[in-house]
Write an enzyme that holds these catalytic residues in place. Sequence first.
Site: not given
Length: 571
Positions: A276, A305, A323, A325, A327, A407, A453
């Site tokens: 992010c 992580r 990911q 991912d 945004h 979310k 996200h």
Amino acid sequence: MKIDTIRHSLAHIMAYAVQEMYPGTHFGIGPAIENGFYYDFTLPSEASGEGGTFAPEDLPKIEKKMKELIKQNLEFKKKTVSKKEAKKIFKDQPYKLELLSEIESPKVSIYESGKFVDLCKGPHLKLTKEIPTDAFKLTKIAGAYWRGNEKNPMLQRIYGIGFRTKKELEAHLLKEQEAEKRDHRVLGQKLELFLMDEEVGSGLPLWLPKGAVMCRLIENYLYKELTAQGYYWVVTPHIAKLDLWKTSGHWDLYRENMYSPIKIDEEEYMLKPMNCPFHVKIYQSKIRSYKDLPLKLAELGTVYRYEKSGVLHGLTRVRGFTQDDAHIICEPNQLSEEVTKLLKSGLKMLKTFGFKDYEIYLSTRPEKYAGTLKSWEKATNSLKYVLNKLKLKYQTDPGGGVFYGPKIDIKIKDSLGRPWQCTTIQIDFNLPERFKMTYIDKKGKKQEPMMIHRALLGSIERFIGVLLEHYAGSLPLWLAPVQIWVIPVGARHEKYASQVAKELAEVNLRVEVKNENETVSKKIREGEIQKIPYLLVVGDKEIKAKSVRVRSKNKDLGIMKINKFLKKCSR
Ligand SMILES: [Zn+2]
Ligand SMILES: [Zn+2]
């Protein structure tokens, strides 16, 4: 009677059986878990340094002892005692003493059944006769660190499963057997997809050539799909200065999932747990106006992580993963439209990969939160509005949101009905404020944008793990790393086999010729073990008819002209 109460009572009985059979055992804890229970032990021989661990053949013996104890119709007697008294009762039980020392209240409850006493909050059954003796089974022995901490001693954990009826137990065992066949860790090895190497480290998969093809196929699909939806692709580094993670708030609120800093030229850097902040920086690389919004930035970003070693599991729980991912940065009034698009594209994607069943969860404000109550309410309402408008059934998880916003999560169900977390769509009030993100609105005024996200498949690693289990390794044609084997019957058919392979490769089919000096039946067997979607056998007859003999999923589909086979592949 709650099934968990039966399961937890079974844990006590198992501990009692172990106490009878191995006097001097030290007891850890023994909770009810999904489908069953466990208890952690240190055997007396182990405690005295003699080694000595449970062996699989001990399980039926312990089970037998448990049945004897259950038949005695023992009572689960609850007593409330002072901590001092409890310390006396558990004077030879170091783990219980440790637990006791952490309890604040002056009184504790203990449960007594026969000669077994446990420090326990309960609840329990009244009598052991309430436990069906034909509906439980001890299943496995595993090592488990005391309280899940690697610095603590390793205990031996015995797992059991327990149900209300024999029928339920049998149904569960059958499902377990099926799940075992589908274990993606076993399939990954058999199909030569990925490798876990101890010298590389736990939770860090190495993709073998065929596995890498699968990754690439999924990436290509995402690339095509998201580009068409107006996303811009970006690429960002794997590390960044600690300061960035301080600004983003990760250092304060997410540190337990991050690795220790790395020093470069006297400055501290962190491995990224998320993408992010980089995307925020890219957003801020120029002045943005309302005309740029919604701006969608996508990245197949590999993040790292921290996960405890005990929870790592094949590809589905790893320490480094990629990911899918993205945004979405938008004006506040664009929020519901963007969430609508995201939900639709998430569900479409899951369907493309062959998942029909799913559950949707809406998670709302937790106790610790960023942003204002008003903004939470507004965002939560727009998520609800979208779910209702799309007529999607959903469950609410009160307080289950992330600290930065509400979310929506989608859990897919695989062919055995097991749920897997995949898609997540999260609103963020935190980062726009922390990084002072702005855009110029229609009236020429500076405003703070909204940020979403989202990951649709979750992570490539985990998703491949789920796919393998869902399909038991028999992937749909488009996802199979090797789609076709051409098997010549004898050496004189090799030339034709190569011609066929060439023709197929020209239309981008992934094909291999099996020229090895082995019998046809052995090659077919091997192809079936490798779950190759199509095996094409070619001999005299096939050459003469300019055709191939097609086998798929252990079935002979007969002789086919090449064109007809190609049509079959393009369906
Ligand atoms: Zn208990
Ligand atoms: Zn993010």
